[in-house]
Design an enzyme around this catalytic site. Structure first.
Site, mmCIF file in Angstrom:
data_model
loop_
_atom_site.group_PDB
_atom_site.id
_atom_site.type_symbol
_atom_site.label_atom_id
_atom_site.label_comp_id
_atom_site.label_asym_id
_atom_site.label_seq_id
_atom_site.Cartn_x
_atom_site.Cartn_y
_atom_site.Cartn_z
ATOM 1 N N LYS A 122 -2.631 -16.911 6.145
ATOM 2 C CA LYS A 122 -2.365 -16.452 7.614
ATOM 3 C C LYS A 122 -2.202 -17.744 8.421
ATOM 4 O O LYS A 122 -1.142 -17.570 9.522
ATOM 5 C CB LYS A 122 -3.154 -15.371 8.023
ATOM 6 N N LYS A 204 5.236 -5.960 -2.921
ATOM 7 C CA LYS A 204 4.254 -4.866 -2.620
ATOM 8 C C LYS A 204 5.048 -4.380 -1.307
ATOM 9 O O LYS A 204 5.377 -4.978 -0.338
ATOM 10 C CB LYS A 204 2.824 -5.196 -2.248
ATOM 11 N N LYS A 207 2.873 -2.767 5.453
ATOM 12 C CA LYS A 207 3.250 -2.053 6.887
ATOM 13 C C LYS A 207 3.702 -3.060 7.874
ATOM 14 O O LYS A 207 4.497 -3.003 8.808
ATOM 15 C CB LYS A 207 2.120 -1.288 7.457
HETATM 16 P P1 AMP Z 1 -2.745 -3.224 4.235
HETATM 17 O O1 AMP Z 1 -1.924 -2.235 4.841
HETATM 18 O O2 AMP Z 1 -2.599 -4.324 3.499
HETATM 19 O O3 AMP Z 1 -4.008 -3.412 5.455
HETATM 20 O O4 AMP Z 1 -3.800 -2.362 3.211
HETATM 21 C C1 AMP Z 1 -4.393 -1.320 3.467
HETATM 22 C C2 AMP Z 1 -4.954 -0.650 2.251
HETATM 23 O O5 AMP Z 1 -3.727 -0.029 1.526
HETATM 24 C C3 AMP Z 1 -5.431 -1.537 1.253
HETATM 25 O O6 AMP Z 1 -6.509 -0.567 0.552
HETATM 26 C C4 AMP Z 1 -4.321 -1.913 0.312
HETATM 27 O O7 AMP Z 1 -4.550 -2.289 -0.970
HETATM 28 C C5 AMP Z 1 -3.569 -0.529 0.381
HETATM 29 N N1 AMP Z 1 -2.169 -0.836 0.258
HETATM 30 C C6 AMP Z 1 -1.289 -1.393 1.066
HETATM 31 N N2 AMP Z 1 -0.156 -1.362 0.740
HETATM 32 C C7 AMP Z 1 0.058 -0.992 -0.716
HETATM 33 C C8 AMP Z 1 0.996 -0.619 -1.595
HETATM 34 N N3 AMP Z 1 2.184 -1.154 -1.375
HETATM 35 N N4 AMP Z 1 0.617 -0.100 -2.822
HETATM 36 C C9 AMP Z 1 -0.580 0.063 -2.968
HETATM 37 N N5 AMP Z 1 -1.605 -0.024 -2.015
HETATM 38 C C10 AMP Z 1 -1.350 -0.480 -0.937
#
Ligand code: AMP
Length: 340
Positions: A122, A204, A207
């Site tokens: 980051k 992946k 968001k």
């Molecule tokens: P984040 O949006 O990166 O803050 O992730 C929040 C939660 O959602 C975490 O537990 C991630 O592992 C899960 N997560 C986010 N994006 C994905 C994705 N594309 N596939 C599976 N899990 C996800």
């Protein structure tokens, strides 16, 4: 070991999980994290946080953060997180998070925090905003977990290093003083739970992805969802088959299998001989149908801010009672004078 209460009934283990409102919730969050959070409620005492304090470590737009905090709570409730079963709250409503984080900062070495991959990534991405909060993110995360004496923390691979640090800090504090914190274990999501960007199926779905055309947000309308699936990247083969060499099709199969509650094999069989274009339409339609009741419930809840605030307030009060017990213990152990 689960604690035994005075009725000799083993207490349920405590699960802690948090989601940062830095972007709108997308299908990957739901399939990879939130869906599982709903399931865990029956077996564990679950504490679920909207981690707004973690959100301001990167560039912040206050109006977006405020809107998303309500959105996240409304979506949590819409997908089936139950404020009667679990504790649902907003991090900044429980000041003990910041208070414990300060103490933990003093038991974390500069070198340890400097080694965190997320910090390195980051700060490299945003060299103009390498703030102390970003550096101390893992100690705030350790405080989040340790305050509730959590046994289990469901996390993705990306948070593994932070959880290891939380475990190290807990061990250290327990050794320097006396047993104070439960040392938490991670629960890692099973194979198949990871969802990829529809336009770049090797990365992946996230968001905060730059290309939102490959990201299905939980609040996207039906037309937008269909458009995104129609444009999904596939390959030059014709088989609808789950295969590492076919990331686009495999991703669509995973999504369809989750929303239709069928196995990958059953999905492959169902779509034998079907064209990619038709398959993409079917996956899009299935996702639209799947999200419909969630979106309907969300729409009802988001217009009832008083109710959302009441859930937030109740959650914060319950969380605060637990957090206070841990924090008082910590303050006493480090030698802070307690007011009678
Ligand atoms: P984040 O949006 O990166 O803050 O992730 C929040 C939660 O959602 C975490 O537990 C991630 O592992 C899960 N997560 C986010 N994006 C994905 C994705 N594309 N596939 C599976 N899990 C996800």
């Amino acid at each position: 070991m689960a604690e035994i209460n005075d009725k000799n009934i083993p207490q349920k283990k405590v699960v802690y999980s948090a989601l940062k409102p830095t972007g709108d919730l997308q299908l990957g969050n739901y399939i990879g994290a939130v869906k599982n959070m709903v399931k865990l409620q029956d077996e564990y005492n679950c504490i679920y946080t909207i981690a707004d304090m973690h959100s301001i470590t990167v560039e912040n737009v206050p109006a977006d953060l405020r809107r998303r905090t309500y959105d996240f709570m409304a979506l949590f409730l819409a997908v089936g997180l139950d404020p009667e079963k679990s504790i649902l709250f907003v991090q900044s409503h429980v000041p003990q998070h910041a208070e414990l984080a300060w103490v933990l900062n003093c038991y974390t070495q500069f070198g340890e925090a400097s080694r965190m991959t997320q910090f390195k990534e980051k700060s490299a991405k945003n060299p103009e905003n390498v703030n102390l909060g970003l550096f101390a993110y893992p100690t705030l995360m350790a405080a989040d977990i340790l305050l509730y004496q959590a046994d289990l923390v469901p996390i993705g691979k990306d948070q593994k290093q932070h959880l290891e640090l939380a475990r190290d800090i807990a061990h250290r504090f327990n050794t320097v003083y006396s047993p104070t914190f439960v040392v938490p274990d991670g629960i890692f999501s099973k194979h198949g739970a990871k969802i990829y960007n529809l336009l770049d199926p090797t990365s992946k779905m996230g968001k905060t992805d730059d290309n939102t055309n490959g990201v299905v947000f939980l609040l996207d309308d039906a037309d937008t969802i269909m458009r995104k699936f129609k444009r999904a990247v596939t390959d030059c083969d014709t088989d609808i088959r789950f295969d590492e060499s076919k990331p686009g099709i495999s991703n669509l199969i995973t999504i369809y299998s989750v929303v239709s509650d069928k196995t990958v094999e059953a999905v492959e069989k169902e779509f034998e001989g079907v064209s990619y274009a038709d398959f993409k339409l079917k996956v899009g339609e299935a996702v639209v149908e799947y999200l419909k009741p969630i979106q309907a419930k969300y729409n009802e809840l988001i217009n009832n801010k008083d109710y959302l605030l009441e859930v937030m307030r109740n959650g914060a009060e319950r969380a605060s009672r637990i957090a206070n017990k841990t924090l008082s213990k910590v303050y006493r152990k480090v030698g802070f004078v307690q007011l009678p």
